[in-house]
Design a protein around this motif. Structure first.
Motif, PDB file in Angstrom:
ATOM      1  N   TYR A  25       0.821  -1.210   0.000  1.00  7.83           N
ATOM      2  CA  TYR A  25       0.000   0.000   0.000  1.00  7.83           C
ATOM      3  C   TYR A  25       0.858   1.264   0.000  1.00  7.83           C
ATOM      4  N   PRO A  40      -7.530  -0.986  -3.338  1.00  7.19           N
ATOM      5  CA  PRO A  40      -6.566  -2.083  -3.283  1.00  7.19           C
ATOM      6  C   PRO A  40      -6.598  -2.855  -1.965  1.00  7.19           C
ATOM      7  N   SER A  67      -9.696   5.074  -5.332  1.00  4.42           N
ATOM      8  CA  SER A  67      -8.527   4.273  -5.711  1.00  4.42           C
ATOM      9  C   SER A  67      -7.515   4.131  -4.585  1.00  4.42           C
ATOM     10  N   TYR A 102       2.275   1.517  -3.416  1.00  2.00           N
ATOM     11  CA  TYR A 102       1.184   1.865  -4.343  1.00  2.00           C
ATOM     12  C   TYR A 102       0.896   3.370  -4.283  1.00  2.00           C
ATOM     13  N   HIS A 111      -0.079  -0.347  -9.225  1.00  3.02           N
ATOM     14  CA  HIS A 111      -0.474  -1.619  -8.591  1.00  3.02           C
ATOM     15  C   HIS A 111       0.513  -2.729  -8.928  1.00  3.02           C
ATOM     16  N   LEU A 145      -9.435  -4.734  -8.027  1.00  2.00           N
ATOM     17  CA  LEU A 145      -9.095  -3.311  -8.099  1.00  2.00           C
ATOM     18  C   LEU A 145      -9.777  -2.664  -9.298  1.00  2.00           C
ATOM     19  N   SER A 174      -6.672  -9.728  -6.903  1.00  2.00           N
ATOM     20  CA  SER A 174      -6.523  -8.335  -6.484  1.00  2.00           C
ATOM     21  C   SER A 174      -6.569  -7.368  -7.660  1.00  2.00           C
ATOM     22  N   THR A 175      -6.018  -7.763  -8.800  1.00  2.00           N
ATOM     23  CA  THR A 175      -6.056  -6.892  -9.979  1.00  2.00           C
ATOM     24  C   THR A 175      -7.477  -6.755 -10.520  1.00  2.00           C
TER      25      THR A 175
END
Length: 131
Positions: free
Chosen positions: A23, A101, A97, A26, A39, A86, A82-83
């Protein structure tokens, strides 16, 4: 406490640390890169740290080049979940945003544990743990 439960708790702790690393990276990368690029890069950085924590702390196994090279494959499930999560959260559900995540990563946790255990714990080591 039985060994499997202890391992799951250690996995959760490593997951918290890994999520923090991801995070932080990111948010940093989002300053210069599009959301999805940030990401992917943050995920890669966090995965290297996660590998060593998973070996030494969670599964208490010796890191090897073979496991290191297989570990990203073990995280493919996590990456896909996760992708996709997201993308769905940000682009379809209009979730912030900066928050999305974390939600997507939480959905991937159970799958990541199962795959990481499969990759990092050899069959021989598992049979030694069983009565």
């Amino acid at each position: 406490m039985n060994q499997q439960l202890a391992r799951i708790l250690r996995f959760g702790l490593v997951g918290v640390v890994n999520t923090g690393v991801y995070y932080g990276c990111y948010l940093l990368f989002c300053r210069w890169l599009p959301v999805m690029a940030a990401h992917v890069l943050a995920f890669a950085v966090a995965m290297v740290g996660s590998y060593f924590l998973s070996c030494y702390f969670t599964f208490r196994t010796k890191p090897t080049w073979r496991k290191f090279l297989l570990f990203p494959l073990s995280n493919a499930t996590n990456f896909v979940i996760s992708t996709a999560g997201l993308y769905l959260l940000v682009h379809w559900l209009d979730v912030d945003s900066r928050i999305a995540p974390l939600v997507a990563a939480a959905a991937a946790i159970p799958f990541t544990y199962l795959v990481a255990q499969f990759v990092l714990v050899t069959r021989t080591a598992e049979s030694e743990l069983q009565p």
